[in-house]
Design a protein around this motif. Structure first.
Motif, short mmCIF file in Angstrom:
data_model
loop_
_atom_site.label_atom_id
_atom_site.label_comp_id
_atom_site.label_asym_id
_atom_site.label_seq_id
_atom_site.Cartn_x
_atom_site.Cartn_y
_atom_site.Cartn_z
N ALA A 92 42.36 56.39 64.10
CA ALA A 92 42.91 57.44 63.22
C ALA A 92 43.11 56.91 61.80
CB ALA A 92 44.24 57.93 63.78
N ARG A 93 43.62 55.69 61.66
CA ARG A 93 43.82 55.12 60.32
C ARG A 93 42.48 54.89 59.63
NH1 ARG A 93 46.98 51.27 61.45
NH2 ARG A 93 48.84 52.33 60.74
N ASN A 94 41.51 54.33 60.35
CA ASN A 94 40.20 54.09 59.74
C ASN A 94 39.57 55.38 59.25
OD1 ASN A 94 40.53 51.39 60.33
ND2 ASN A 94 38.95 51.31 61.90
N THR A 95 39.66 56.44 60.05
CA THR A 95 39.10 57.74 59.67
C THR A 95 39.82 58.29 58.44
OG1 THR A 95 38.42 58.23 61.93
CG2 THR A 95 38.71 60.11 60.44
N LEU A 120 38.72 43.25 65.77
CA LEU A 120 37.64 44.02 66.36
C LEU A 120 38.25 45.06 67.27
CD1 LEU A 120 34.93 41.35 67.21
CD2 LEU A 120 34.82 43.12 65.47
N PRO A 121 37.88 46.30 67.16
CA PRO A 121 37.00 46.82 66.12
C PRO A 121 37.65 46.68 64.74
CG PRO A 121 37.98 48.63 67.35
CD PRO A 121 38.40 47.36 68.02
N PRO A 122 36.86 46.81 63.67
CA PRO A 122 37.40 46.64 62.32
C PRO A 122 38.63 47.51 62.07
CG PRO A 122 35.03 46.88 62.25
CD PRO A 122 35.45 47.18 63.66
N ARG A 123 39.57 46.98 61.28
CA ARG A 123 40.80 47.71 60.95
C ARG A 123 40.89 47.87 59.43
NH1 ARG A 123 46.07 45.89 59.58
NH2 ARG A 123 45.53 43.79 60.23
N ALA A 124 40.76 49.12 58.97
CA ALA A 124 40.95 49.40 57.54
C ALA A 124 42.42 49.19 57.20
CB ALA A 124 40.52 50.82 57.21
N GLU A 125 42.69 48.54 56.08
CA GLU A 125 44.07 48.30 55.66
C GLU A 125 44.52 49.26 54.57
OE1 GLU A 125 43.63 44.10 54.70
OE2 GLU A 125 44.81 43.65 56.50
N ARG A 126 43.62 49.48 53.60
CA ARG A 126 43.98 50.34 52.46
C ARG A 126 42.72 50.68 51.69
NH1 ARG A 126 45.45 45.24 51.60
NH2 ARG A 126 47.50 45.62 52.46
N VAL A 127 42.86 51.60 50.75
CA VAL A 127 41.79 51.91 49.81
C VAL A 127 42.24 51.45 48.44
CG1 VAL A 127 40.49 53.76 48.66
CG2 VAL A 127 40.93 53.88 51.13
#
Length: 165
Positions: A92-95, A120-127
């Motif tokens: 949900a965060r990555n999306t 893994l799987p990759p974790r988006a932290e911020r933009v």
């Protein structure tokens, strides 16, 4: 993380002390218009109901940019979640961060997601994002124009050389 101005109430999308930063204001406006949920911060520590985008100044040396994180159930990370919950929260965060990156890019900003290095799987932290200067916008438009002209020449069979720089 709660700033001094928040102790008496709530704030939407950013801490009150960051609300005056130009890139923070612009990013919040773009996200709101696009229908992105903005986190409502309260003075209550451990508020598990907080979800949505949080914007704050940062990113570039000229202080023109901002960072955007995503809260889910009161957290920006994945503390003490069982593996199934972690997978759901991460997806949900990555999306959400991918959509934010796309919204800001579509508005003409330089934007990219940053990822944790060892997950893994990759974790988006911020933009990380910043509005382009007029000169950068002009350079981007010229480069895209040259690339489009080159593609048309290739399609018409008039050019088979290297792409323009």
């Amino acid at each position: 993380m709660i700033g001094p101005a928040l102790r008496a109430g709530t704030s939407v999308g950013c801490l009150p002390e960051h609300a005056g930063h130009p890139a923070t204001r612009q990013a919040l406006a773009l996200l709101a218009v696009a229908g992105v949920e903005l986190v409502t911060l309260t003075a209550e520590a451990g508020d598990d109901s907080m979800s949505g985008a949080l914007v704050w100044p940062g990113y570039d040396a000229e202080a023109r940019g901002c960072l955007v994180s995503w809260f889910i159930a009161g957290h920006m990370d994945e503390p003490e979640l069982d593996p199934e919950q972690r997978e759901q929260v991460r997806a949900a965060r990555n999306t959400a961060l991918q959509q934010i990156e796309e919204i800001l890019r579509a508005a003409g900003w330089d934007a990219y997601a940053t990822y944790a290095r060892r997950t893994l799987p990759p974790r988006a932290e911020r933009v990380a994002a910043r509005p382009l200067t007029e000169e950068e916008q002009q350079q981007r438009a010229e480069a895209l124009g040259a690339l489009a002209a080159f593609a048309l020449r290739i399609r018409a069979g008039e050019d088979d050389g290297p792409a323009p720089e």
